[in-house]
Design an enzyme around this catalytic site. Structure first.
Site, PDB file in Angstrom:
ATOM      1  N   HIS A  62      41.954 -35.989   1.300  1.00 45.40           N
ATOM      2  CA  HIS A  62      41.807 -34.804   0.447  1.00 45.40           C
ATOM      3  C   HIS A  62      40.502 -34.071   0.753  1.00 45.40           C
ATOM      4  O   HIS A  62      39.422 -34.537   0.403  1.00 45.40           O
ATOM      5  CB  HIS A  62      41.853 -35.238  -1.031  1.00 45.40           C
ATOM      6  CG  HIS A  62      41.842 -34.110  -2.012  1.00 45.40           C
ATOM      7  ND1 HIS A  62      42.974 -33.686  -2.685  1.00 45.40           N
ATOM      8  CD2 HIS A  62      40.861 -33.307  -2.447  1.00 45.40           C
ATOM      9  CE1 HIS A  62      42.673 -32.683  -3.480  1.00 45.40           C
ATOM     10  NE2 HIS A  62      41.389 -32.432  -3.361  1.00 45.40           N
ATOM     11  N   HIS A  64      38.953 -29.753   1.220  1.00 50.49           N
ATOM     12  CA  HIS A  64      39.225 -28.306   1.202  1.00 50.49           C
ATOM     13  C   HIS A  64      38.363 -27.659   2.282  1.00 50.49           C
ATOM     14  O   HIS A  64      37.193 -27.342   2.040  1.00 50.49           O
ATOM     15  CB  HIS A  64      38.855 -27.691  -0.159  1.00 50.49           C
ATOM     16  CG  HIS A  64      39.565 -28.291  -1.328  1.00 50.49           C
ATOM     17  ND1 HIS A  64      40.658 -27.695  -1.926  1.00 50.49           N
ATOM     18  CD2 HIS A  64      39.354 -29.434  -2.030  1.00 50.49           C
ATOM     19  CE1 HIS A  64      41.074 -28.440  -2.944  1.00 50.49           C
ATOM     20  NE2 HIS A  64      40.301 -29.507  -3.029  1.00 50.49           N
ATOM     21  N   GLU A 142      48.897 -25.095  -0.573  1.00 55.50           N
ATOM     22  CA  GLU A 142      48.736 -25.237  -2.027  1.00 55.50           C
ATOM     23  C   GLU A 142      49.412 -24.099  -2.796  1.00 55.50           C
ATOM     24  O   GLU A 142      49.297 -22.927  -2.449  1.00 55.50           O
ATOM     25  CB  GLU A 142      47.253 -25.266  -2.372  1.00 55.50           C
ATOM     26  CG  GLU A 142      46.991 -25.582  -3.842  1.00 55.50           C
ATOM     27  CD  GLU A 142      45.520 -25.781  -4.113  1.00 55.50           C
ATOM     28  OE1 GLU A 142      45.129 -26.915  -4.411  1.00 55.50           O
ATOM     29  OE2 GLU A 142      44.753 -24.813  -4.005  1.00 55.50           O
ATOM     30  N   SER A 146      49.596 -19.996 -13.090  1.00 47.87           N
ATOM     31  CA  SER A 146      50.167 -20.450 -14.358  1.00 47.87           C
ATOM     32  C   SER A 146      50.902 -19.331 -15.100  1.00 47.87           C
ATOM     33  O   SER A 146      51.554 -19.578 -16.109  1.00 47.87           O
ATOM     34  CB  SER A 146      49.048 -21.007 -15.240  1.00 47.87           C
ATOM     35  OG  SER A 146      48.076 -20.003 -15.443  1.00 47.87           O
ATOM     36  N   HIS A 180      48.710 -27.268  -7.203  1.00 49.00           N
ATOM     37  CA  HIS A 180      47.286 -27.343  -7.533  1.00 49.00           C
ATOM     38  C   HIS A 180      47.003 -28.334  -8.654  1.00 49.00           C
ATOM     39  O   HIS A 180      46.252 -29.281  -8.473  1.00 49.00           O
ATOM     40  CB  HIS A 180      46.699 -25.955  -7.864  1.00 49.00           C
ATOM     41  CG  HIS A 180      45.247 -26.045  -8.238  1.00 49.00           C
ATOM     42  ND1 HIS A 180      44.821 -26.024  -9.542  1.00 49.00           N
ATOM     43  CD2 HIS A 180      44.145 -26.210  -7.484  1.00 49.00           C
ATOM     44  CE1 HIS A 180      43.498 -26.147  -9.561  1.00 49.00           C
ATOM     45  NE2 HIS A 180      43.065 -26.258  -8.335  1.00 49.00           N
ATOM     46  N   HIS A 207      46.312 -32.178  -7.784  1.00 51.99           N
ATOM     47  CA  HIS A 207      45.190 -32.641  -8.602  1.00 51.99           C
ATOM     48  C   HIS A 207      45.787 -33.055  -9.940  1.00 51.99           C
ATOM     49  O   HIS A 207      46.693 -32.388 -10.454  1.00 51.99           O
ATOM     50  CB  HIS A 207      44.193 -31.506  -8.864  1.00 51.99           C
ATOM     51  CG  HIS A 207      43.488 -30.997  -7.630  1.00 51.99           C
ATOM     52  ND1 HIS A 207      43.884 -29.884  -6.940  1.00 51.99           N
ATOM     53  CD2 HIS A 207      42.383 -31.455  -6.994  1.00 51.99           C
ATOM     54  CE1 HIS A 207      43.057 -29.673  -5.928  1.00 51.99           C
ATOM     55  NE2 HIS A 207      42.138 -30.617  -5.928  1.00 51.99           N
ATOM     56  N   GLU A 210      41.701 -34.414 -13.989  1.00 51.71           N
ATOM     57  CA  GLU A 210      40.365 -34.463 -13.397  1.00 51.71           C
ATOM     58  C   GLU A 210      39.265 -34.398 -14.449  1.00 51.71           C
ATOM     59  O   GLU A 210      38.211 -35.009 -14.284  1.00 51.71           O
ATOM     60  CB  GLU A 210      40.226 -33.281 -12.414  1.00 51.71           C
ATOM     61  CG  GLU A 210      38.875 -33.156 -11.740  1.00 51.71           C
ATOM     62  CD  GLU A 210      38.817 -32.029 -10.726  1.00 51.71           C
ATOM     63  OE1 GLU A 210      39.774 -31.214 -10.674  1.00 51.71           O
ATOM     64  OE2 GLU A 210      37.821 -31.964  -9.991  1.00 51.71           O
ATOM     65  N   ASP A 309      37.030 -34.938  -1.094  1.00 52.58           N
ATOM     66  CA  ASP A 309      37.182 -33.604  -1.676  1.00 52.58           C
ATOM     67  C   ASP A 309      36.480 -32.632  -0.721  1.00 52.58           C
ATOM     68  O   ASP A 309      36.088 -33.020   0.390  1.00 52.58           O
ATOM     69  CB  ASP A 309      36.612 -33.544  -3.105  1.00 52.58           C
ATOM     70  CG  ASP A 309      37.457 -32.622  -3.999  1.00 52.58           C
ATOM     71  OD1 ASP A 309      38.141 -31.727  -3.464  1.00 52.58           O
ATOM     72  OD2 ASP A 309      37.431 -32.805  -5.227  1.00 52.58           O
TER      73      ASP A 309
HETATM   74  C1  BEZ Z   1      45.946 -19.816 -12.415  1.00 49.99           C
HETATM   75  O1  BEZ Z   1      46.740 -19.666 -13.322  1.00 49.99           O
HETATM   76  O2  BEZ Z   1      46.079 -19.228 -11.339  1.00 49.99           O
HETATM   77  C2  BEZ Z   1      44.771 -20.727 -12.600  1.00 49.99           C
HETATM   78  C3  BEZ Z   1      44.586 -21.392 -13.790  1.00 49.99           C
HETATM   79  C4  BEZ Z   1      43.512 -22.227 -13.949  1.00 49.99           C
HETATM   80  C5  BEZ Z   1      42.616 -22.424 -12.916  1.00 49.99           C
HETATM   81  C6  BEZ Z   1      42.802 -21.775 -11.716  1.00 49.99           C
HETATM   82  C7  BEZ Z   1      43.876 -20.928 -11.555  1.00 49.99           C
HETATM   83 FE   FE2 Z   2      40.283 -31.027  -4.615  1.00 49.40          FE
END
Ligand code: BEZ
Ligand code: FE2
Length: 407
Positions: A62, A64, A142, A146, A180, A207, A210, A309
């Site tokens: 893992h 980035h 990725e 939301s 994600h 993830h 966390e 990470d």
């Molecule tokens: C999103 O909805 O894109 C998002 C939500 C929380 C953290 C990062 C991105």
């Molecule tokens: Fe990460």
């Protein structure tokens, strides 16, 4: 064919002496030198120095790569403050990491003995660097988002990145999928992506659990994420909870990163589904999160592995450093046994979780091997000393090819 003769071989389960290895792209045979030279008379012979140790190349499941420009741009100590600082500095960090910056991060891993890595790719800016890496790569495209209203556009973008990664024609480059996290990916998107993952049998990661903020937001739409979601995304409530999120991964072995806030019921689900936990101790410490409860995982026989990470939450990409920090953070774990488990977490267990034919010095495995210059004769506590002393890594072989060091 080549034959290499180190003083010691860590498989990593046992320490062999007086053995040599015949290899091409894969390890062909492990036996005393005379036997190998009889069987492979044409093979070139590499005799290593006194106190040389050969062990499997390390596997960083893992990382980035796209965030490798970070030095002190991001705020450490509190997860939400870190996330706000990522959003604020996103453009600078992404634009500040050109191909040479990403190549440097990949080369840092090579120097540190990392012969395979799992790249979490948010924007496919790292595709070229990863495609050209000397290491074996699992390239996790990725998916994030939301908001239901954005789902179609985000999924189209995800699919085009996944398709682009599938056009990379090289051995040991594996397109894969990252979801994600439960708080940042709408269930519509999770379900659509998982359909592809299952049909195409791709490796899968996410993830998971966390931060305390994630725990509270998923459990009760409260806590530090409340203001973040209300102000930035106009959301009053979480789009899912941890139980629903895990249910999408039912029957599909997944690599879950962090998992420092998991509860008993979630651990049972993780165990039942044979998911693997990725332990990133330095990242957890820097972002103000808990330390992974490895005892609880061991008690349930849940597999865990170790990763760095990204440089967005670390100061180097070095699994020896990562293991050493973990050794000190888990101060009640039995020292030698835990050091041995950590080493398995960057070799044999990490290979198995990523589906790579590596992580072990064994006939038939890829010849991913690193040579360490020990200062003296190893003893029964070798695993501890491997973590403490950060021995010089003088040679790195990947699929039988010398990629670092000289002969
Ligand atoms: C999103 O909805 O894109 C998002 C939500 C929380 C953290 C990062 C991105
Ligand atoms: Fe990460």
């Amino acid at each position: 064919m080549q034959i290499i003769s180190p003083n010691y071989i860590l498989t990593p389960d046992v320490l062999l002496t007086e053995q040599s290895i015949a290899f091409d792209k894969t390890i062909q045979k492990i036996a005393p030198l005379e036997e190998l030279q009889k069987e492979f008379p044409q093979a070139e012979h590499i005799q290593l120095e006194k106190n040389s140790l050969l062990m499997p190349g390390l596997i960083n499941a893992h990382v980035h790569i796209e965030f490798s420009a970070n030095k002190n741009h991001l705020s450490y100590g509190d997860f939400l403050n870190w996330l706000y600082s990522v959003i604020e500095n996103r453009e600078d960090l992404i634009n500040g990491c050109d191909l040479s910056c990403m190549d440097k991060a990949i080369d840092m891993m090579l120097t540190n003995g990392i012969t395979s890595f799992g790249a979490i790719s948010s924007h496919a800016m790292d595709l070229e660097a990863c495609a050209n890496a000397k290491q074996n790569v699992v390239f996790f495209n990725e998916l994030i988002g939301s908001q239901a209203s954005m789902a179609d556009a985000l999924f189209t973008d995800f699919l085009s990145r996944l398709d682009a990664s599938k056009t990379i024609q090289r051995e040991n480059f594996h397109p894969a999928v990252a979801i994600h996290s439960p708080y940042s990916v709408h269930p519509i998107l999770v379900k659509k992506a998982l359909e592809i993952v299952k049909n195409e049998k791709l490796k899968l990661t996410a993830h998971f659990m966390e931060s305390q903020a994630e725990r509270e937001w998923l459990d009760s739409s409260s806590g530090d994420f409340k203001q973040f979601f209300t102000e930035l995304l106009k959301q009053e409530n979480s789009v899912t909870d941890a139980k629903e999120f895990l249910s999408y991964f039912e029957g599909y072995e997944t690599l879950l990163t962090h998992a420092v806030e998991t509860n008993e019921e979630e651990l049972e689900t993780i165990k039942r589904n044979k998911h693997t936990i990725i332990h990133c101790p330095i990242s957890n410490r820097l972002l103000g999160n808990k330390t992974l409860n490895i005892k609880a995982l061991n008690d349930k026989n849940i597999r865990w592995i170790v990763a760095t990470d990204g440089l967005s939450s670390n100061y180097k990409l070095d699994l020896f450093e990562e293991m050493k920090i973990s050794l000190f953070m888990h101060s009640s774990a039995p020292l030698l046994k835990f050091a041995q488990e950590l080493i398995k977490g960057v070799t044999i267990n990490a290979a198995d979780a990523l589906g790579l034919n590596a992580g072990e010095i064994k006939e038939g495995k890829n010849a991913d091997m690193i040579i360490l210059d020990l200062n003296n004769t190893p003893n029964d506590e070798l695993a501890i000393h491997l973590l403490l002393h950060r021995y010089n890594i003088s040679k790195v072989f990947i699929n039988g090819k010398l990629e670092k060091g000289t002969l």
